[in-house]
Design a protein around this motif. Structure first.
Motif, PDB file in Angstrom:
ATOM      1  N   UNK B 182     -25.800   3.235 -15.992  1.00  0.00           N
ATOM      2  CA  UNK B 182     -26.833   1.963 -15.252  1.00  0.00           C
ATOM      3  C   UNK B 182     -27.804   1.294 -16.272  1.00  0.00           C
ATOM      4  N   UNK B 183     -28.431   2.083 -16.933  1.00  0.00           N
ATOM      5  CA  UNK B 183     -29.447   1.710 -17.591  1.00  0.00           C
ATOM      6  C   UNK B 183     -29.124   0.564 -18.539  1.00  0.00           C
ATOM      7  N   UNK B 184     -27.831   1.062 -19.423  1.00  0.00           N
ATOM      8  CA  UNK B 184     -27.299   0.326 -20.372  1.00  0.00           C
ATOM      9  C   UNK B 184     -26.627  -0.998 -19.619  1.00  0.00           C
ATOM     10  N   UNK B 185     -26.005  -0.773 -18.580  1.00  0.00           N
ATOM     11  CA  UNK B 185     -25.515  -2.090 -17.596  1.00  0.00           C
ATOM     12  C   UNK B 185     -26.418  -3.082 -17.323  1.00  0.00           C
ATOM     13  N   UNK B 186     -27.655  -2.586 -16.861  1.00  0.00           N
ATOM     14  CA  UNK B 186     -28.753  -3.765 -16.049  1.00  0.00           C
ATOM     15  C   UNK B 186     -29.275  -4.005 -17.473  1.00  0.00           C
ATOM     16  N   UNK B 187     -29.608  -3.377 -18.282  1.00  0.00           N
ATOM     17  CA  UNK B 187     -30.514  -3.847 -19.330  1.00  0.00           C
ATOM     18  C   UNK B 187     -30.004  -4.805 -20.308  1.00  0.00           C
ATOM     19  N   UNK B 188     -28.532  -4.679 -20.424  1.00  0.00           N
ATOM     20  CA  UNK B 188     -27.758  -5.329 -21.377  1.00  0.00           C
ATOM     21  C   UNK B 188     -28.066  -5.145 -22.790  1.00  0.00           C
ATOM     22  N   UNK B 189     -28.509  -3.820 -23.011  1.00  0.00           N
ATOM     23  CA  UNK B 189     -28.946  -3.577 -24.352  1.00  0.00           C
ATOM     24  C   UNK B 189     -28.487  -2.252 -24.637  1.00  0.00           C
ATOM     25  N   UNK B 190     -28.494  -1.499 -25.777  1.00  0.00           N
ATOM     26  CA  UNK B 190     -28.249  -0.122 -26.087  1.00  0.00           C
ATOM     27  C   UNK B 190     -29.530   0.882 -26.101  1.00  0.00           C
TER      28      UNK B 190
END
Lengths: 346, 346, 346, 346
Positions: B182-190
């Motif tokens: 979810x963190x990667x998904x909503x941040x749009x960053x690795x």
């Protein structure tokens, strides 16, 4: 394996919803569908669902020897004759609201079902909604004590077409009928008196049809409680259906349903998405539950959750509201029949 | 008529959910189901759904000439071998999370699918939830500007059994893996760096298994943003899953889902019902949508919404969190492979 | 008639707030005010309030025979010497936060007050806020059981000027110090370990000053609980100060304060006004209450609500956070003094 | 230095509030206070505030040569004669609501003030409340388009004593008068017609006094809009005062004020504290603002925010509501005078 064979009369928007909900029950078979406009489109729709019989003639379903129960989802003016025929044929009946535009005719239809000993459920879907149901539960559990005030907000997102307005029977019987039923449902008491005020504020088309588009209705209940409903044919922010019941020990209130809970905070303010706009979206679960309970009633003998009498009472309140508006005075339900007679004669 | 023939490996709770969702698609046929515990109960379940083939042997499905795609819903330790075999047999794959408890093995499985040219979707169902999806949409639309802080709350209603804890791989890989995705998904960053702190506060059973039940994980993203996740194995008020993304132009936050919106006001206070308690209840719509998008990918060639790479990245973050906890220092993703090697040797 | 005579050192924004709050107490007399920039404007301000003595020299107040207590509201670098002098003169002291930018110097100031037997209250105003206070009450009452996780969101509406940043001591000591105190206050336990990550995402001016503008701090408490604070120097939607405490029996969370509760629903969405933007607006009641309790302590002998020790502990956490950021590892409070020594030498 | 010298007639709860608010203005001097029950207690109260003159005789203030304006906070039956005397003496007047229990007498009082050329403000404090004010601002700004429906909820936390009920003039003039003013204020249009229904549901004491404790009032406005007010003398969860205005472009709604925003989630549900219970607590800011604007009007010549005419219109609506209840029919404001005449004669 299926215990219950059902026919659906009228395959419009709402008939299709019921069909899809019924098809999810392994114990139910949708034997046939009738619709005046049966054609290639409906054929494809029926085929995709494995419904073998599609006809323009409702009688084919009513007389079908295998069918146990009928869903009447055709236009309001066909409800009473169809109920009478279905009852005569010994079929159980689920009928959409309102039963008719005439209190007297609705009473006849109910009587016919009673005489035939068939079950008759009326489509007051909102009683099955997760929110409204919870209000009723709290009232029944005594959470809020004796009921003092019932408040219902009921606003449609968009006004119907002029064609529809003309045959709708007017705001009270077409739209507020749900709210009259809801008032009885959450108050747990009968309405004894009605005062209604209406205005045309949304669209002059309503005035042209002798109708109104905005209304406030005050109700008096047998238990002394008061009620108030406000209606509008157009809430630009979406479908607005809320209830609050206030009593001696507190209140219970429900809000609208939303597509998500996202709250956006920016320099421009705190913003969230509008409530669900369309009644089918909002009440999808309620539609599924009302047919499930109808099935349970027929298959397992549980109680009918909404009876013909419920349909009749809501129509009587609607008729009283219409008369109150016209006479600009409070109308008691006990004087309704005489007033309707005078009104018909005058 | 069906365009897509599917087999389901593992008919536990989640496999059954997928089956029912797949069965709603007219273009899909569920050809068979395999489960180690296939017996009378599962036979009845399969029969009621018209699923003709029920077997204890997953290979029957993998080698089945008509099957196009497999849903792998068996226990985590079987995922990698099954993916490899399915890939070899040319079947497309939907695999539940996590792919495995080993970053290296997961990488191998992904490689196998890539070599075979089959699609591989990982079951990060929350990406399809109405609320989380809306957060992502707002981030992508630039509503909140550049992302500065990602906050994720993720708490289960009840701790799992001790048996489950022992084979779960621990809180980070078993539970927080959803949050890392979810963190990667909503941040749009690795994610580039991870610091994790854990405690045993809910139940000493976790300590006995060498696990934790409460954690705070700080993330650093490639774009400079910071993230934080808090996890607990037990929120007594129900399933608690919320996200807030804060950026240069504002924030977007989502709340839990509730069974209804009723608010009760009494002399005792203002009270409403608890959030939906169970993950299947909360994410029912999300499960339906993830399989729909998998079908769309196979039938219509749309993009795969969650890839094997997504599964791998989440597992790498989980492995880094576990190491960080152990070493009590920040772990960079770029040093992960070496640290894992040292850890394996040490 | 007044039982307590007070002098105020520093008549900036916050000194004036304290003056007006003190003036509302019939039992208090504000005898004098000192400010380096005393001039016509301050003279008019003092005259309008009937404050007879206005001076540039804080010593006039410190040595004033009639003054019982001093409010130290001058710049941070003056706090320690003023506390020492005031203590020596036997005056009770209310000092704004932080006491100093040096843990060692703050400890000396506290020691001086203790030696002199004067009361020393630190200006952690948020403890007196209606919302934060309610969180603490619930934790103390056991409503949420044992504390497992403390979450603090603390974001300013606007970054300070570059001039201010340079002398501020950095985000942790200048801004997050309130949050470190809040963490101890609501957790009811001491912080034992700190891990901090910082970024410059709002304005490169922070980097130029060797500072950060965005941070995530993980805390470990003596009772095993974990904590997390997220800070930003710029929330464009206003002052964002929230707390959630999660425990074995549930959670308690507080939201921001808003100028009104109006919710506007239009075709564009559901919109409400932003939270109170400015800290003086938000905490006006808290400032009044902290001085009221200081007065109660001196006049009626009630307990001091925030002690010098509270000020010291918050500064120690801030120092540990700063070191953690620099060292990119977790810092235990018990190793702080040694690390600060190394850092000073290194 | 003070520009405005004020006398306060009636030092009960509300008179004291006004006194304290006035004392905060450097440009105002409270010269004297009169109260029938002046005695040691009031003397101490006045002394602590530096109010030099305390008398039992209101005339001392009315005839006082230095007094510019009077706050009339004595019992309702004294308002009209005091307004007439004050007007004759050339004093500006702030008078609590309602002006009187008689529409005709209120009209005379207003005429007296107009003839004498003195300002007359009526104490409709809610217009100055942060929430209600915001509703009006949105309506005026056109945010919600043309007004279609005004909904007001107004419920007291506790019923008054039987002694008070007997002299109160009844629910409509004593309690709902605020709501009638609010309806005009937020609708921006005059009420033309009233229909009211009342019940005794809270306490038979109301029936014994010929009064009601629960009511629904429907309003029709000159601009065609409809309004509805629901009143109860007892909301056990606290003071409940909400407004919603619905129009062609949307709606604006305000909620109650709460002592804090804490939300507690436990196994028992999601709970928050009740709204502010007491009107003085809830409207403290509004009281301060109404007197500030009265001062501004006198000192700086700004417009009077609530006029005698506003007081009269609210009383006319209240009288119409009372008649409507009695006659069980809708009452037009234009027929009110004749109906009142008939009612007085009959």
């Amino acid at each position: 394996m299926s215990n219950l064979k059902i026919g659906i009369i009228g395959a419009g928007r709402i008939g299709k919803i019921h069909a899809d909900n019924l098809l999810r029950h392994p114990e139910v078979e949708v034997v046939g569908v009738s619709d005046l406009f049966a054609g290639p489109e409906l054929e494809a729709w029926a085929a995709a669902r494995g419904i073998g019989l599609l006809t323009k003639d409702a009688n084919e379903l009513i007389q079908h020897p295998e069918i146990d129960a009928l869903f009447i989802c055709s236009s309001t003016d066909t409800h009473v004759p169809l109920i009478k025929q279905a009852a005569k044929a010994g079929k159980h009946i689920f009928c959409e609201k309102p039963v008719s535009l005439s209190v007297a005719e609705t009473a006849e239809a109910i009587e016919a079902a009673a005489q035939a000993g068939v079950k008759l459920q009326i489509g007051f879907n909102r009683r099955f909604d997760h929110n409204f149901k919870r209000v009723r539960e709290h009232v029944e559990a005594g959470t809020i004590g004796d009921v003092h005030i019932v408040k219902i907000t009921s606003r449609d997102p968009n006004p119907p077409s002029k064609d529809y307005i003309q045959v709708s029977g007017g705001l009270f019987i077409d739209m507020a009928i749900h709210d009259f039923d809801m008032a009885r449902f959450v108050a747990g008491s009968e309405v004894t008196e009605v005062f209604a005020q209406g205005s045309v504020l949304v669209d002059p088309a309503f005035a042209a049809c002798g109708d109104i588009d905005t209304a406030i209705v005050t109700l008096k209940f047998a238990n002394g409680a008061l009620g108030v409903i406000d209606n509008s044919r157009q809430a630009v922010y979406g479908y607005d259906q809320r209830v609050e019941v206030f009593g001696s020990r507190g209140s219970v209130a429900i809000a609208n349903d939303y597509p998500n809970s996202a709250v956006v905070s920016t320099a421009a303010g705190i913003v969230s998405d509008k409530p669900l706009h369309f009644f089918l979206e909002r009440y999808m679960g309620a539609y599924a539950d009302e047919s499930r309970q109808f099935i349970d009633c027929l298959v397992r003998g549980t109680a009918l959750p909404v009876t013909g009498e419920d349909g009749l009472q809501a129509e009587r309140i609607a008729a009283a509201a219409k008369l109150s508006c016209k006479l600009n005075r409070s109308v008691k339900l006990e004087e309704l029949d005489e007033l309707l007679l005078q009104s018909a004669q005058g």
